[in-house]
Structures are given as structure tokens and as C-alpha cells.
Design an enzyme around this catalytic site. Structure first.
Site, PDB file in Angstrom:
ATOM      1  N   GLU A 271       0.867  -1.186   0.000  1.00  6.77           N
ATOM      2  CA  GLU A 271       0.000   0.000   0.000  1.00  6.77           C
ATOM      3  C   GLU A 271       0.897   1.227   0.000  1.00  6.77           C
ATOM      4  O   GLU A 271       1.605   1.490   0.962  1.00  6.77           O
ATOM      5  CB  GLU A 271      -0.927  -0.016   1.222  1.00  6.77           C
ATOM      6  CG  GLU A 271      -2.009   1.065   1.170  1.00  6.77           C
ATOM      7  CD  GLU A 271      -1.647   2.306   1.951  1.00  6.77           C
ATOM      8  OE1 GLU A 271      -1.291   3.322   1.307  1.00  6.77           O
ATOM      9  OE2 GLU A 271      -1.728   2.269   3.184  1.00  6.77           O
ATOM     10  N   CYS A 306      -2.258   8.877   3.855  1.00  6.78           N
ATOM     11  CA  CYS A 306      -2.190   8.309   2.501  1.00  6.78           C
ATOM     12  C   CYS A 306      -3.501   8.444   1.756  1.00  6.78           C
ATOM     13  O   CYS A 306      -3.518   8.499   0.530  1.00  6.78           O
ATOM     14  CB  CYS A 306      -1.744   6.845   2.559  1.00  6.78           C
ATOM     15  SG  CYS A 306      -2.842   5.786   3.512  1.00  6.78           S
TER      16      CYS A 306
END
Length: 563
Positions: A271, A306
Site C-alpha cells: 500500500e 495516505c
């Protein structure tokens, strides 16, 4: 169960301050040590010896031994462990938040929402739904009519062994706890490699988990904490005893991690960064309420998120209204360390000052190409904490794809506004870079929004909301250069398991002693190749043909042994 809070996280703590050039994780003349300090105040927290390759070997060995018995533990015990952990977090929210704030520089409200709220949700979702997700899954068996009559299929989920998670510093509690919770419930041992930026808090959080394990007389070596500099990290990620790696971080580091893991074929979930778009349609009814969502999505944890909102893409009418609203609201935001101050604080510090120059360059480039800097755009020198890593909340408007800030991840407190000509233009703008982690769309016409969602090139979308796909325990992961694989939800649990496929005769057949056998025409040595060919070809027709007469003829040939 009592776990003492560190003195450094207590109210009114007065620790020594570091001064440049020592405001860093590097210890002068001591390359094997990691220094922890508070990014908001510059106060010293502790020094930790980076783990060596031998240390990592020992951790993996101990974890492997502990996992052998844990793999056989019942789900009732696993739920009890998670329930105890959840109860402790609920009863000690402020202490946990203060520890996270001290090591990351964020505000206590950001910690409460981004660290504790989401961790409690993950815990309680798995407590309620985890066993169902990992229960053996019954499958239909073969589609061949004859074989399907005989066979049942089943998929079982079994622990992988020792798994690893390399997690980023922006959520020191949640990013560490999330992989631990999933690993424990799936019967695995786990070694979490935390960022060098948050070693101090990570050691306390790991002690919290180990204390819960010891309360159940479970080997505490089931959960380990690793911290090191990059040279030793390469050894860790290429270790043959690791069965799976979850990596949360930057694209640059991901290349090293997956290359290292590939040496021993360790599977990875990766990720990476995002450049999440927030699309605002002109039919949004309450732009003031929406502005609050966008500000939370942009400035929470000083933009170090993020799935934070990196690009606000608006239709013309909504654009002008939101620019006016943000111009008014941003000037009121207050910076500081609210675990030390009595004043109300809206935004904390960044983890370090190593991105300040990059942020300056992104803004200078945008302004040189026609963007307007409305507010902020530079480092902030806090009067009480001059060593703190603060960057002014920034509003920059009239951004377009020619500018670096449109394409590069900011990961800082910058609200970027982009005007779209129409809906098609908005989708093209949203898809117009290499990232594809998340997005959000706001509007009143749900049918229109639903169609737009299908056109977005990303792994996660929130409709009339921000980032709640993560909270809802849906499978989480990105597209394009935002990574691959999923964690979270059912997929996150089954992804930490060996997926074992099992085929068996149906129970009723077993009851009457009927079992699969090799038909005589196919038994070795083959006695008559022509009959063998006729038998298998007839089996194919009987199993897959839709013409009734052909099926009947093939069944007759099968009854005659393929003749």
C-alpha cells in the site's frame, strides 16, 4: 491490567530539548542507534539500538516457535484476546492518544480519530465477523454433470506462519495495531517493523499487546517489534522464514522491499502513496458542510495521510464558493502541541522537516505556472516550540495538470483547488496521474454519481463522504502506482492464510460406500486405446453438451465401457 504510561506522555512533562543539528533520528557518531524525539517540541524521548541481523533471526525463531501452538487455538480464545485489547483501549484512550501524539506531533483529537477510533472498529469488526470469514467455504464442485453428482468442493483457511508488516510512521498506533490484530486472529505470529521515526511509541504499544497476551498465558513472542536502518531491513525482508509481508509506505522503499522479498518468493501486499481526488459537483446542497469535510480530509495529521484529500476538483459554481470559504476559514487554524498547551489547537507538527523544501518547490512551481497562493506556503516557526516541525496550513488555487503539485504526492498540509469545466473533465482530471488509492465524489444526483464511480481509476471510493471505505473494513488497497493487494475486511484476513482447496465425495455417496474409482478402460496398463478414447470423449459429451440426444448416446457408450 495496568500498563504504566511513560512519563514523557504525561501532562506537564518537561523534557530536555534538542537543538540543531541534533533534532534528528540520527545519533552523532553512533550509526547503530536511533534517537526518538517529539516532532512538535523537539524534546528528547530516548535512544534505541537498531536491531542487527542476529537480533532479527532470534525474533523470527521465537515467533515461529510461539506460532506452532497459537495456530491450533480456538476462535473463542482469539476473540477473548481481542475483546480484552479492545476494552483496554477504550478505558485508556487518553493515555494511548498522548503516547501517539508525543512521538508523531499530531493533535490529540487527530489521534483519537485516526489512531483509536479506527483501531477499535477493526477490533470489533473482526470479533463479530472474523470467524465467519475464515470458516471453511463450501463450493459447488465440478460443473461436469457426472463429476458434479459425485463431488463436493471446500476451501479452508489455515495460518501462514510468521508474517511481517513494515508500517509507516503517520499513524504509529493504528498502523502497528492493524496488522497485529489481523495476524493474531488468523492464527499467525507477526513481526512488525516500525519506522525509525516512531520507535519510542511503538515499543510501548507492543508492550501493551504483550501484556494482554501474558494475561491469557499466551507466549508473548507471538508478537515482535523490529526497528533498524535500511541496510539491515533488506536482510529482514528477504528472510526465508517470513511467509507474508504487508508494506505501507513510499513507492521508492516499496521497490526495495518487493525486490528483496522476491529473492525468497515471499508474497507481498503493498500500500503506497495516494493523490486522492475529491470531486465536487455543482448540485451539492450545503457547501459549508462540505468545506468542513474537505478541511478534515486535508489537514488531519498535518496532511500526512495516505488517503487524505490531495486534489479538490470542482465544477465552476462550487469552485468559486469553496475558494471563498477556504480563504476565510484557513486563517483561523491554530498550530501547536495540544498535549502541552492549554490553548485549543487545530493542527499539529509534521513528523520531520525533511519535506519542507519539497513542499516549497511544489508551491513555487505551481505559482510560476499560474496558480494562486492564497494562504500559507512556508514553514512556521512556533513561538513556544522553535524546534518543532510545523508547516503553515496552505491554500493554493487554480492548479492544473502542468504543475508538479497536481501529479506528485504532497503528504503535507496543502489544500489544492482545481477547476473542472464539466463532469467528463473532472473524471479525466481525477484519473490524470499515476496514483489510484482513493477518491470521493459529492453531489445530489446519486444515479449520476454511481456512474462516475465506475469511471474512476482507483481502489476505493467514498460517496458524499471522506475515506469511510477504510473505516467500514472493506478490502483496502490501491490501483496503478498506489500498490497492489488488499488488507482489511474479509480479504485482509483470508490473505494471511493458506487457501487450501479440498475435494471429496458427497456425504450421501460415502454413506452408501460409493467412492471414486478408475474406470476399467482407463486403468493402467491400457488394454484398448480405442475404448479408452471413446470413454473419455463420451464423458465430455455427457458432462458438458446441452443436446439431450447426444447426452443419451454418450451415457449409453459409457455404460458399454466406451465402445
Amino acid at each position: 491490567m495496568v500498563i504504566p504510561i511513560p512519563d514523557e506522555a504525561k501532562p506537564h512533562w518537561k523534557g530536555k530539548r534538542l537543538y540543531p543539528p541534533n533534532v534528528s533520528i540520527q545519533v552523532p557518531n553512533e550509526p547503530s542507534f536511533i534517537q526518538s524525539y517529539c516532532p512538535a517540541t523537539g524534546q528528547y524521548l530516548g535512544t534505541f539500538k537498531a536491531l542487527t541481523k542476529d537480533d532479527m533471526n532470534q525474533q523470527i525463531l521465537k515467533a515461529k516457535k510461539a506460532q506452532k501452538s497459537w495456530a491450533k487455538s480456538p476462535f473463542t480464545l482469539r476473540r477473548h484476546v481481542l475483546k480484552t485489547l479492545s476494552r483496554y483501549i477504550l478505558d485508556n484512550q487518553e493515555n494511548i492518544a498522548r503516547v501517539a501524539c508525543r512521538d508523531s506531533g499530531k493533535t490529540i483529537l487527530d489521534a483519537l480519530m485516526g489512531e483509536i477510533f479506527v483501531t477499535l472498529e477493526k477490533l470489533n469488526w473482526i470479533i463479530a465477523n472474523g470467524e465467519r470469514a475464515l470458516r471453511p467455504s463450501q463450493r459447488t464442485g465440478p460443473s461436469n454433470r457426472l463429476l458434479g453428482f459425485m463431488k463436493n468442493g471446500e476451501v479452508r483457511y489455515e495460518p501462514l506462519g510468521v508474517v511481517a508488516a513494515l508500517v509507516s510512521w503517520n499513524y504509529p498506533f493504528h498502523n502497528l495495531m492493524g496488522p497485529i490484530i489481523a495476524a493474531l486472529f488468523t492464527g499467525n505470529a507477526i513481526i512488525v517493523k516500525c519506522s525509525e521515526q516512531v520507535v519510542w511509541s511503538s515499543t510501548w504499544f507492543i508492550d501493551l499487546v504483550k501484556t494482554v497476551l501474558k494475561a491469557f498465558d499466551i507466549d508473548e513472542n507471538l508478537v515482535q517489534l523490529c526497528y533498524s536502518y535500511p541496510d539491515a531491513a533488506d536482510y529482514f525482508t528477504s528472510h526465508p522464514e517470513l511467509s507474508h509481508i504487508t508494506f505501507i509506505g513510499s513507492e521508492t522503499v516499496a521497490h526495495k522491499v518487493v525486490s528483496s522479498a522476491a529473492k525468497v518468493l515471499t508474497p507481498c501486499v503493498v500500500e503506497l502513496g495516494g493523490k486522492d481526488a475529491c470531486i465536487v459537483l455543482d448540485d451539492v446542497k450545503n457547501l459549508d458542510a462540505l468545506s468542513s469535510i474537505i478541511m478534515r480530509g486535508t489537514f488531519q495529521s498535518a496532511g500526512q495521510n495516505c488517503i487524505g484529500i490531495e486534489r479538490v476538483i470542482c465544477m465552476p459554481h462550487a469552485y468559486d464558493n469553496l475558494v471563498d470559504t477556504f480563504t476565510r476559514r484557513l486563517k483561523d487554524l491554530r498550530l501547536g502541541s495540544d498535549i502541552d498547551q492549554l490553548d485549543e489547537i487545530d493542527m499539529g507538527a509534521m513528523i520531520s522537516d525533511n519535506r519542507f523544501k519539497t513542499l516549497d518547490i511544489l508551491i513555487e512551481d505551481a505559482v510560476s505556472k499560474g496558480a494562486r497562493l492564497i494562504h500559507g506556503g512556508k514553514q512556521y516557526q512556533h513561538p513556544n516550540y522553535p524546534q518543532g516541525h510545523y508547516y503553515e496550513p496552505t491554500l493554493i488555487v487554480d492548479v492544473d495538470p502542468s504543475m508538479k503539485i497536481f501529479n506528485e504526492e504532497v503528504f503535507g498540509p496543502i489544500l489544492t483547488m482545481i477547476k473542472a469545466q464539466d463532469v467528463d473533465d473532472a473524471i479525466d482530471l481525477a484519473n490524470g496521474n499515476d496514483f489510484g488509492l482513493g477518491a470521493s465524489i459529492f453531489g445530489s444526483n446519486f444515479n449520476q454519481i454511481n456512474q462516475l464511480v465506475d469511471r474512476l481509476e482507483c481502489g476505493n471510493v467514498a460517496i458524499n463522504d471522506f475515506a469511510t471505505f477504510y473505516l467500514a473494513q472493506l478490502p483496502f488497497g490501491g490501483a496503478k502506482k498506489s500498490g497492489y493487494g488488499k488488507f482489511g475486511g474479509e480479504e485482509g484476513l483470508t490473505g494471511l492464510c493458506v487457501t487450501k482447496s479440498v475435494i471429496m465425495d458427497k456425504p450421501l455417496l460415502r454413506l452408501f460406500g460409493i467412492a471414486t474409482s478408475i474406470p476399467p478402460p482407463l486403468d493402467y496398463p491400457i488394454k484398448d486405446g480405442k475404448k479408452a478414447w471413446g470413454f473419455v470423449s463420451s464423458l465430455n459429451v455427457a458432462g458438458y453438451d446441452n443436446r439431450v440426444w447426444e447426452i443419451i448416446k454418450s451415457l449409453k457408450r459409457l455404460a458399454k465401457g466406451g465402445a
